[in-house]
Design an enzyme around this catalytic site. Structure first.
Site, PDB file in Angstrom:
ATOM      1  N   LYS A  11       0.837  -1.205   0.000  1.00 15.45           N
ATOM      2  CA  LYS A  11       0.000   0.000   0.000  1.00 15.45           C
ATOM      3  C   LYS A  11       0.877   1.263   0.000  1.00 15.45           C
ATOM      4  CE  LYS A  11      -3.915  -2.149   2.497  1.00 15.45           C
ATOM      5  NZ  LYS A  11      -4.728  -2.078   3.754  1.00 15.45           N
ATOM      6  N   PHE A  59     -15.622   4.320   7.799  1.00 16.60           N
ATOM      7  CA  PHE A  59     -14.284   4.738   7.351  1.00 16.60           C
ATOM      8  C   PHE A  59     -14.065   4.509   5.854  1.00 16.60           C
ATOM      9  CE2 PHE A  59     -14.029   0.436   9.220  1.00 16.60           C
ATOM     10  CZ  PHE A  59     -13.515  -0.292   8.156  1.00 16.60           C
ATOM     11  N   ARG A  94      -1.383 -14.627   4.673  1.00 14.28           N
ATOM     12  CA  ARG A  94      -2.076 -13.788   5.667  1.00 14.28           C
ATOM     13  C   ARG A  94      -1.400 -13.892   7.037  1.00 14.28           C
ATOM     14  NH1 ARG A  94      -6.646 -10.713   4.502  1.00 14.28           N
ATOM     15  NH2 ARG A  94      -7.304 -10.626   6.655  1.00 14.28           N
ATOM     16  N   THR A 100      -5.440  -7.582  10.757  1.00 15.75           N
ATOM     17  CA  THR A 100      -5.860  -6.321  10.127  1.00 15.75           C
ATOM     18  C   THR A 100      -5.461  -5.106  10.968  1.00 15.75           C
ATOM     19  OG1 THR A 100      -7.748  -7.520   9.204  1.00 15.75           O
ATOM     20  CG2 THR A 100      -7.875  -5.103   9.201  1.00 15.75           C
ATOM     21  N   ARG A 111       2.433  -6.401   9.257  1.00 11.80           N
ATOM     22  CA  ARG A 111       1.596  -5.331   9.818  1.00 11.80           C
ATOM     23  C   ARG A 111       1.987  -4.991  11.261  1.00 11.80           C
ATOM     24  NH1 ARG A 111      -4.199  -7.495   7.450  1.00 11.80           N
ATOM     25  NH2 ARG A 111      -4.189  -6.316   5.494  1.00 11.80           N
ATOM     26  N   ASN A 125      -1.846  -0.376   7.414  1.00 10.80           N
ATOM     27  CA  ASN A 125      -1.235  -1.683   7.712  1.00 10.80           C
ATOM     28  C   ASN A 125      -0.350  -2.187   6.569  1.00 10.80           C
ATOM     29  OD1 ASN A 125      -3.336  -2.296   6.030  1.00 10.80           O
ATOM     30  ND2 ASN A 125      -4.525  -3.404   7.564  1.00 10.80           N
ATOM     31  N   HIS A 128      -2.026  -5.218   1.573  1.00 12.51           N
ATOM     32  CA  HIS A 128      -3.306  -5.895   1.390  1.00 12.51           C
ATOM     33  C   HIS A 128      -2.994  -7.341   1.049  1.00 12.51           C
ATOM     34  CE1 HIS A 128      -7.253  -7.068   0.007  1.00 12.51           C
ATOM     35  NE2 HIS A 128      -6.653  -7.633  -1.029  1.00 12.51           N
TER      36      HIS A 128
HETATM   37  P1  IDP Z   1      -7.858  -7.136   5.685  1.00 11.05           P
HETATM   38  O1  IDP Z   1      -7.081  -6.062   4.920  1.00 11.05           O
HETATM   39  O2  IDP Z   1      -7.076  -7.696   6.836  1.00 11.05           O
HETATM   40  O3  IDP Z   1      -8.428  -8.208   4.777  1.00 11.05           O
HETATM   41  P2  IDP Z   1     -10.508  -5.901   5.759  1.00 11.05           P
HETATM   42  O4  IDP Z   1     -11.546  -6.122   6.816  1.00 11.05           O
HETATM   43  O5  IDP Z   1     -10.743  -6.501   4.407  1.00 11.05           O
HETATM   44  O6  IDP Z   1      -9.115  -6.409   6.366  1.00 11.05           O
HETATM   45  O7  IDP Z   1     -10.304  -4.337   5.634  1.00 11.05           O
HETATM   46  C1  IDP Z   1      -9.634  -3.748   4.559  1.00 11.05           C
HETATM   47  C2  IDP Z   1      -8.762  -2.604   5.064  1.00 11.05           C
HETATM   48  O8  IDP Z   1      -9.588  -1.596   5.665  1.00 11.05           O
HETATM   49  C3  IDP Z   1      -7.788  -2.992   6.182  1.00 11.05           C
HETATM   50  O9  IDP Z   1      -6.608  -3.581   5.690  1.00 11.05           O
HETATM   51  C4  IDP Z   1      -7.551  -1.671   6.868  1.00 11.05           C
HETATM   52  O10 IDP Z   1      -6.614  -0.866   6.135  1.00 11.05           O
HETATM   53  C5  IDP Z   1      -8.922  -1.014   6.784  1.00 11.05           C
HETATM   54  N1  IDP Z   1      -9.745  -1.287   7.980  1.00 11.05           N
HETATM   55  C6  IDP Z   1     -10.408  -2.428   8.259  1.00 11.05           C
HETATM   56  N2  IDP Z   1     -11.101  -2.345   9.410  1.00 11.05           N
HETATM   57  C7  IDP Z   1     -10.866  -1.095   9.862  1.00 11.05           C
HETATM   58  C8  IDP Z   1     -11.328  -0.387  11.054  1.00 11.05           C
HETATM   59  O11 IDP Z   1     -12.075  -0.913  11.891  1.00 11.05           O
HETATM   60  N3  IDP Z   1     -10.879   0.875  11.191  1.00 11.05           N
HETATM   61  C9  IDP Z   1     -10.060   1.491  10.266  1.00 11.05           C
HETATM   62  N4  IDP Z   1      -9.606   0.878   9.170  1.00 11.05           N
HETATM   63  C10 IDP Z   1     -10.009  -0.405   8.968  1.00 11.05           C
HETATM   64 MG    MG Z   2      -9.851  -8.041   3.316  1.00 13.74          MG
END
Ligand code: IDP
Ligand code: MG
Length: 169
Positions: A11, A59, A94, A100, A111, A125, A128
């Site tokens: 990212k 968000f 992962r 996350t 991360r 983080n 992706h």
């Molecule tokens: P992942 O990237 O671990 O698969 P996802 O739930 O798909 O997690 O969320 C996508 C991205 O959205 C995360 O990598 C993070 O950057 C952001 N994100 C997810 N949940 C939150 C939150 O609760 N607060 C702020 N940002 C979040």
């Molecule tokens: Mg995801």
């Protein structure tokens, strides 16, 4: 165990922090092969399609701007998009990426080592990582054209194009 493919993005915060090499090194511990790689300036349309599953989250707007690198500006407003292939690739990658929420992620994961939560509450983080085979297929097809993937992983078809094309002068 099945051979899987998945999309990994470094990212814009990973690009800005000059972490590309460190991240690739950590990912290479899994000994998988890269079957596609390119630098992408992420459009708003691509950002919104990529994070479609989170469109109702409070968000979402900030998240779409984050993956476009808008908060960092040029020359950090880009991602490195990679497709990896290997046995049990999704779960294994992962695990290397970590949870996350970077504050909850294993400290030796990508991360956990490099992520942070911004004052606006966005989880920066740095990577992706697709989370299941169906999501991986959707994302790989969204980010890459068939000819950009060196292995044949999904069925393709030929279509006639009348479009203008840019070529080198
Ligand atoms: P992942 O990237 O671990 O698969 P996802 O739930 O798909 O997690 O969320 C996508 C991205 O959205 C995360 O990598 C993070 O950057 C952001 N994100 C997810 N949940 C939150 C939150 O609760 N607060 C702020 N940002 C979040
Ligand atoms: Mg995801």
């Amino acid at each position: 165990m099945a051979i899987e493919q998945l999309l990994i993005l470094i990212k814009p915060d990973g690009i800005k922090k000059s972490l590309t090499g460190n991240i690739l090194t950590k990912l290479s511990e899994a000994k998988m092969i890269i079957i596609g790689a390119k630098v992408v300036k992420v459009s708003r349309e691509l950002a919104e399609k990529h994070y479609f599953h989170l469109k109702d989250k409070p968000f979402f707007a900030e998240l779409a701007e984050y993956i476009q690198g808008k908060i960092y500006g040029a020359p950090w407003d880009r991602v490195l998009a990679l497709v990896y292939q290997g046995e049990d690739a999704i779960a294994r990658m992962r695990k290397i990426a970590g949870a996350t929420n970077p504050e909850e992620a294993d400290p030796v994961s990508i991360r956990g080592a490099y992520g942070r939560i911004t004052t606006k509450g966005i989880y920066e983080n740095v990577v992706h990582c697709s989370s299941d085979p169906a999501e991986a297929e959707r994302e790989i097809k969204l980010w890459f054209k068939p000819e950009e993937i060196v292995n044949k992983i999904y069925p393709t078809k030929k279509v006639k194009q009348e479009n203008e094309e840019t070529v080198w002068e």
